[in-house]
Scaffold this active site. Structure first.
Site, PDB file in Angstrom:
ATOM      1  N   SER A 120     -55.017  22.136 -19.637  1.00 61.85           N
ATOM      2  CA  SER A 120     -54.789  20.800 -20.208  1.00 61.85           C
ATOM      3  C   SER A 120     -53.830  20.011 -19.326  1.00 61.85           C
ATOM      4  O   SER A 120     -53.847  18.787 -19.320  1.00 61.85           O
ATOM      5  CB  SER A 120     -54.169  20.942 -21.593  1.00 61.85           C
ATOM      6  OG  SER A 120     -52.910  21.598 -21.493  1.00 61.85           O
ATOM      7  N   TYR A 149     -53.146  19.481 -25.421  1.00 60.30           N
ATOM      8  CA  TYR A 149     -54.303  19.890 -26.235  1.00 60.30           C
ATOM      9  C   TYR A 149     -53.848  20.503 -27.570  1.00 60.30           C
ATOM     10  O   TYR A 149     -54.539  20.380 -28.581  1.00 60.30           O
ATOM     11  CB  TYR A 149     -55.115  20.971 -25.510  1.00 60.30           C
ATOM     12  CG  TYR A 149     -56.042  20.529 -24.410  1.00 60.30           C
ATOM     13  CD1 TYR A 149     -56.145  19.199 -23.999  1.00 60.30           C
ATOM     14  CD2 TYR A 149     -56.852  21.484 -23.769  1.00 60.30           C
ATOM     15  CE1 TYR A 149     -57.015  18.837 -22.973  1.00 60.30           C
ATOM     16  CE2 TYR A 149     -57.729  21.124 -22.761  1.00 60.30           C
ATOM     17  CZ  TYR A 149     -57.801  19.801 -22.353  1.00 60.30           C
ATOM     18  OH  TYR A 149     -58.669  19.461 -21.357  1.00 60.30           O
ATOM     19  N   GLY A 150     -52.734  21.201 -27.502  1.00 57.49           N
ATOM     20  CA  GLY A 150     -52.334  22.081 -28.605  1.00 57.49           C
ATOM     21  C   GLY A 150     -52.124  21.404 -29.936  1.00 57.49           C
ATOM     22  O   GLY A 150     -52.176  22.044 -30.985  1.00 57.49           O
ATOM     23  N   CYS A 175     -55.388  28.344 -19.742  1.00 57.39           N
ATOM     24  CA  CYS A 175     -54.863  27.637 -20.906  1.00 57.39           C
ATOM     25  C   CYS A 175     -55.258  28.450 -22.134  1.00 57.39           C
ATOM     26  O   CYS A 175     -56.453  28.650 -22.374  1.00 57.39           O
ATOM     27  CB  CYS A 175     -55.483  26.241 -20.953  1.00 57.39           C
ATOM     28  SG  CYS A 175     -55.078  25.291 -22.434  1.00 57.39           S
ATOM     29  N   CYS A 192     -48.664  30.438 -24.101  1.00 51.75           N
ATOM     30  CA  CYS A 192     -49.047  29.106 -23.618  1.00 51.75           C
ATOM     31  C   CYS A 192     -48.562  29.042 -22.177  1.00 51.75           C
ATOM     32  O   CYS A 192     -47.398  29.353 -21.898  1.00 51.75           O
ATOM     33  CB  CYS A 192     -48.368  28.015 -24.440  1.00 51.75           C
ATOM     34  SG  CYS A 192     -48.517  26.356 -23.719  1.00 51.75           S
ATOM     35  N   HIS A 194     -47.793  26.670 -20.279  1.00 51.62           N
ATOM     36  CA  HIS A 194     -46.691  25.738 -20.007  1.00 51.62           C
ATOM     37  C   HIS A 194     -45.309  26.394 -20.204  1.00 51.62           C
ATOM     38  O   HIS A 194     -44.316  25.902 -19.682  1.00 51.62           O
ATOM     39  CB  HIS A 194     -46.775  24.524 -20.933  1.00 51.62           C
ATOM     40  CG  HIS A 194     -47.718  23.462 -20.485  1.00 51.62           C
ATOM     41  ND1 HIS A 194     -49.079  23.552 -20.651  1.00 51.62           N
ATOM     42  CD2 HIS A 194     -47.502  22.264 -19.879  1.00 51.62           C
ATOM     43  CE1 HIS A 194     -49.654  22.450 -20.186  1.00 51.62           C
ATOM     44  NE2 HIS A 194     -48.728  21.654 -19.708  1.00 51.62           N
TER      45      HIS A 194
HETATM   46  N1  DGL Z   1     -51.129  25.197 -21.403  1.00 59.44           N
HETATM   47  C1  DGL Z   1     -51.819  25.287 -22.631  1.00 59.44           C
HETATM   48  C2  DGL Z   1     -51.867  26.690 -23.195  1.00 59.44           C
HETATM   49  O1  DGL Z   1     -51.774  27.646 -22.459  1.00 59.44           O
HETATM   50  C3  DGL Z   1     -51.710  24.246 -23.682  1.00 59.44           C
HETATM   51  C4  DGL Z   1     -50.664  23.200 -23.696  1.00 59.44           C
HETATM   52  C5  DGL Z   1     -51.148  21.982 -24.461  1.00 59.44           C
HETATM   53  O2  DGL Z   1     -51.887  21.210 -23.864  1.00 59.44           O
HETATM   54  O3  DGL Z   1     -50.783  21.840 -25.641  1.00 59.44           O
HETATM   55  O4  DGL Z   1     -52.056  26.875 -24.368  1.00 59.44           O
END
Ligand code: DGL
Length: 260
Positions: free
Chosen positions: A8, A39-40, A70, A180, A182
């Site tokens: 994302s 996205y989350g 992701c 996640c 991030h």
């Molecule tokens: N990096 C993503 C994950 O591993 C999602 C972060 C997002 O877009 O909320 O879930």
């Protein structure tokens, strides 16, 4: 081999960063859906639409495999993408099994996005590992925004994580699983806040090992060669000097977190 890493946003760069270290001979495409991150906190239907469009684009780039770097997109869309395309598609799985293999009777906190922790995929993983009484789940959505704006170790990050994590009695927990991608940018603050016995586990090595298994690539660890990386922010190729500098800053941060 040309391999795509999709996320994302810039979280997936942490998985690619590990892949570049052990597969330096390969050619990588990084696709960050910067126009639609996060996205989350969106609906699974919306995320599925974003992933579907990005996959169409990546398959058109003639990649040999796609890593869905992701957890959220994996949770919502990986099964559907595998039905649609025959190339190897590797998803993320929170490293809950790794934590339970190390410490079978201790609790584990899986931190992820709201979509991931409410999804069917994580329920199935917990059931498969008989971890109903050991796995606790928590969404940490603000970390995605902090990461995107390159706010890695500020007082605001620390206060947020202290507030979220002090509700747990950590003496009962062996590990914190980063569910996640991030969240990899914040390993230093996690370490600062949590008691020293708590292991911080990510799914990056597991995912890259699965990529190697599926593609039969030969790992050849040596210095990463970043020349082989082409990046896209939602279909726009990253060529602008400022945007390249932004990516470089993320990679430098990941170098620092890699050692922790
Ligand atoms: N990096 C993503 C994950 O591993 C999602 C972060 C997002 O877009 O909320 O879930």
């Amino acid at each position: 081999m040309k391999i795509a890493f999709f996320d994302s946003g810039i979280g997936g760069l942490s998985v690619l960063h590990h892949a570049m270290k052990i597969l330096p001979q390969e050619e990588f495409i990084f696709f960050a859906d910067e126009d639609n991150v996060p996205y989350g906190t969106k609906s699974p239907e919306e995320v599925l639409r974003f992933v579907d469009a990005a996959f169409k684009f990546l398959v058109e780039q003639n990649v040999s495999a796609i890593v869905v770097a992701c957890n959220t997109a994996t949770s919502v869309a990986v099964r559907k993408m595998r039905e649609k395309y025959s190339l190897p598609i590797i998803g993320m799985e929170p490293a809950l099994k790794v934590a339970l293999d190390l410490f079978p009777d201790r609790k584990v906190l899986v931190a992820a996005t709201a979509i991931t922790i409410t999804g069917e995929k994580i329920r199935r993983l917990i059931a498969r590992l008989h971890a109903e009484n050991l796995a606790e789940l928590r969404a940490l959505p603000n970390l995605v925004n902090f990461a995107e704006r390159q706010e890695f170790a500020s007082a605001a990050v620390e206060n947020y994580l202290r507030e979220e994590l002090t509700v747990y009695d950590w003496k009962n927990f062996s590990s914190l699983v980063l569910g996640c991608t991030h969240f990899n940018y914040f390993k230093d603050t996690f370490k600062k806040i949590l008691p020293p016995h708590v292991k911080i586990l990510d799914g990056n090595a597991g995912t890259v090992n699965e990529l190697i298994r599926r593609t039969k690539l030969q790992p050849t660890p040596q210095a990463a060669n970043r020349q082989q990386l082409t990046a896209y922010y939602s279909y726009r190729r990253v060529t602008d000097a400022e945007e390249i500098a932004r990516l470089e800053k993320f990679l430098r941060r990941l170098d620092e977190m890699y050692m922790l």
